[in-house]
Motif scaffolding. Sequence first.
Motif, short mmCIF file in Angstrom:
data_model
loop_
_atom_site.label_atom_id
_atom_site.label_comp_id
_atom_site.label_asym_id
_atom_site.label_seq_id
_atom_site.Cartn_x
_atom_site.Cartn_y
_atom_site.Cartn_z
N GLY A 41 12.90 22.86 11.71
CA GLY A 41 13.42 21.50 12.04
C GLY A 41 12.77 21.27 13.22
O GLY A 41 12.88 21.99 14.33
N GLY A 42 12.13 19.89 13.51
CA GLY A 42 11.47 19.61 14.90
C GLY A 42 10.43 18.73 14.54
O GLY A 42 10.30 18.32 13.47
N ARG A 43 9.58 18.22 15.65
CA ARG A 43 8.72 17.29 15.34
C ARG A 43 7.41 17.84 14.88
O ARG A 43 6.75 17.09 13.95
N ARG A 44 7.08 19.18 14.96
CA ARG A 44 5.83 19.72 14.50
C ARG A 44 6.17 20.70 13.41
O ARG A 44 7.19 21.23 13.45
N PRO A 45 5.06 20.76 12.61
CA PRO A 45 5.28 21.81 11.62
C PRO A 45 5.36 23.18 12.16
O PRO A 45 4.73 23.69 13.16
N ASP B 267 8.17 24.20 13.61
CA ASP B 267 9.03 24.19 14.73
C ASP B 267 10.51 24.65 14.05
O ASP B 267 10.72 24.40 12.88
N THR B 268 11.08 24.95 14.98
CA THR B 268 12.57 25.63 14.59
C THR B 268 13.52 25.22 15.63
O THR B 268 13.29 24.76 16.53
N GLY C 250 14.15 37.02 9.52
CA GLY C 250 12.50 36.89 9.61
C GLY C 250 12.29 35.57 10.20
O GLY C 250 13.07 34.60 10.20
N VAL C 251 10.99 35.35 9.90
CA VAL C 251 10.27 33.70 9.91
C VAL C 251 11.09 33.03 8.76
O VAL C 251 10.77 33.25 7.59
N PRO C 252 11.62 31.95 9.17
CA PRO C 252 12.53 31.23 8.29
C PRO C 252 11.54 30.39 7.33
O PRO C 252 10.59 29.98 7.79
N GLY C 253 11.79 30.60 6.08
CA GLY C 253 10.84 29.84 5.27
C GLY C 253 11.26 28.38 4.88
O GLY C 253 12.16 27.99 5.67
N PRO C 254 10.79 27.38 4.16
CA PRO C 254 11.05 26.39 3.97
C PRO C 254 12.93 26.10 3.71
O PRO C 254 13.09 26.81 2.56
N GLY C 255 13.59 25.44 4.37
CA GLY C 255 14.69 25.40 4.03
C GLY C 255 15.80 26.29 4.23
O GLY C 255 16.83 26.40 3.97
N VAL D 8 25.75 21.68 17.51
CA VAL D 8 25.00 21.52 18.46
C VAL D 8 23.53 21.95 18.21
O VAL D 8 23.49 23.15 17.54
N THR D 9 22.52 21.20 18.44
CA THR D 9 21.36 21.57 17.89
C THR D 9 20.38 21.59 19.10
O THR D 9 20.42 20.79 20.01
N VAL D 10 19.60 22.69 19.31
CA VAL D 10 18.75 22.73 20.32
C VAL D 10 17.14 23.18 19.76
O VAL D 10 17.07 24.08 19.00
N GLU D 11 16.38 22.20 20.02
CA GLU D 11 15.09 22.33 19.56
C GLU D 11 14.49 23.96 20.27
O GLU D 11 14.43 23.87 21.68
N GLU D 12 14.01 24.62 19.55
CA GLU D 12 13.45 25.89 20.21
C GLU D 12 12.41 25.88 20.78
O GLU D 12 12.10 26.54 22.01
N ARG D 13 11.45 25.18 20.70
CA ARG D 13 10.26 24.64 21.38
C ARG D 13 10.76 24.25 22.81
O ARG D 13 9.89 24.58 23.69
N ARG D 14 11.91 23.80 23.13
CA ARG D 14 12.06 23.36 24.33
C ARG D 14 13.06 24.43 25.26
O ARG D 14 13.32 24.04 26.35
#
Lengths: 557, 178
Positions: A307-311, A313-314, A205-210, A328-334
């Motif tokens: 993880g990401g720049r804004r609160p 972000d995943t 679901g929506v990932p919580g902290p950590g 490999v890490t891909v910012e989902e916002r992008r």
Amino acid sequence: MSEPHPPPYAPPHPPPYDRPVDRPVDPDDGWTRLDKRMLVIGPVRVLGQFAFPLLLGFIGIGTQMGPWALLFVPIAVVAACVLGAIPWLTTYYRQTATHFEVRRGLLNRTNQTAPLDRVRSVDQTASLLHRVLGVTKVEIGTGVDDSRITLDVVTAPEAHRLQVALLPRTAEGAGPAPTPAVGGGEAAADASPYPPEAVPGAPVGVPGPGAEQVLATLRWSWLRFAPLSLARLAIVAGAFGAGSQFFDDLPIFDTEHASALWDWLGRQFLPLLLLVVAVVLLVLWLVISLTGYVVQWAGFRLVREPGGRRPGDTSLHLRAGLLTTRSVTVEERRVRGVELVEPALMRFADGAELSTLATGVENGTTKVLPSCPLDVAVAVGHDVLGPDAAAAAPLTTPLVQHGPGARRRAHVRWQWSTLIFGTAALAALLVDGTPGWAPVPVVVFFAVLGVAGAESSYRNLGHALTTLDGRPRHLVAGSGAFARTRTVLEAEGVIGWVVEQSFFQRRTGLADLVATTAAGGESVRVRDVDLGVGLRLADAATPGLLTPFRAAPARAT
Amino acid sequence: MSTPTSPPRQDPPADPTPVALRLPAHQVSPRARGYWRLTAALATSLPVIGLAVAWVLWGERPWWFTLLLVASVVVLLVEVVVMPPLRYRIHRWEVTGDAVHTRSGWLSIDERVAPLSRVQTVDSSQGPIQRMFRLRSLTVTTASAAGPISIECLDEQLARELVADLTAITSATRDDAT
């Protein structure tokens, strides 16, 4: 650019540029060297790079000087050690309050600087040698094409520290506290040298902290797709081609031996021989393809983690590889879209591959799944596209076909090869000794192939636009001939339109509609679509953009 | 090829809600015709001259070589006589408050639309031959490598003003533009 002087600007601290490289670096400057194990990896890499020319050199010298040539072995090794040590001696990196800096080079001094807020990916790769030594390679992407900052050898904790420091995880702050993986029932976690810090199978679901959400892990039943992947076959064939040059030099592979062997074989039962050859090739292919799949994808795990720049972000995080582990890490916002490919043979076994199209990542197309069942690829694709994508279902929605004009153009395009090879075959008739019927099979073969290819590519061709609550969500383009490709681009990712009409397309009222985007391959093409339909699609996908340029609706021919 | 009197765009076939783009408002500088004529002549005449020299020097030339020479001369004539006016009629551009729209080509036609909010850079360039004709080209790039929009061969002065205008508009909207 080989000036040994300091650069013209003056940093706040005295820069270590003109410092003798063997003196220890002042830690006050924050400059750090790569890990000492670079002194092992560097020479090995140099030897690897020059292995082929060195081998040829030894053979050349050996034929003239005999065993004395062995004297050159220590020379080569010492040279490799010296050359291989240079990167360690000359590379420093540091992180300041605003920038990440790397300087390297002995003669060609280069200084790479990345503003911290531009860092978009921190990827780790560990080759087998890296893993034996317990280190990893870190690549830092800044979104500017072709300028990844590479740190060849850093320790695993340091790599993790960099990842955390450069890509701040808003949820867990900057605390580099890697907790060891608990169990990790999958074969997935085992092959990974640096296990993820969260427990596998975290709440979905929506990932919580950590927390991390597992999107996909490898199932060994997916191995069935490995032999169906022809891309690997092409690589293997290329390798064989290169390798065959070696065989030429070996004494038992000369033509005399070969023809003697062939004669002997010819006296045996020919059909049996062919059967055996076919079986051997098939088994060989099975072994190669399965091994390749396992080596590349063992321990595959695709997770979503905060993880990401804004609160809020995943990021998508992919980890795979048996010998060399990639991370490999891909910012989902992008992520602006996905591409689903069903390669030629795999299609019949319901197999597919999935890539994400992201902006600001070098080579914005990232393969996020190995060859896997179609429904898995579709589910992960929809998941990656966002929470509402499954409702819009861009990966399964039926495509609008482009009509008889597009089909005709596909046939014409595919028959070019018939024309070319047919002409070549006819020209071959001019050569004496070519039988008169020779062009017939050539023409028939290419004509049939052309018909099959054109029909297949026409069936795959199409477009769609998904909407949610009256708002356009995804532009979908179908393409491909024997492989079926479906490219999904979010409507917000479209940053312009190009309508291309070739001379012949203008006569038939068709056009290529190209949506330009910053993600993935930078454009999505809807080929041979009726001009009016295409413009309507563009207008619907980006409401308002085309409005000022719309013609009055009624126009007589 | 479309005849000079036919409308430059084919109308879409019957369609419930037809969408068609109108022509962009402006044409490029009329001097562009001369520029295209000169550059095409320079580029195409080299192979023609080469072929002609070979044709003269080669005594017993085969028939297909003559054909090749004739074909290259025809291409030269088309490029010099037919192409420039055709291209001049097709090339059009328009900049509204929030988008750029251009149309270019002569045999193949490209139409490009990009919103100004996604524009990243506005460049202009002028080659030596363009300088002779007092022309200037303008290129607007977006974050997509597939999406640069150029308006070729504008009047020098107009191009400068347009660059200033576009820069002012695009610098007002500063986002990631991806």
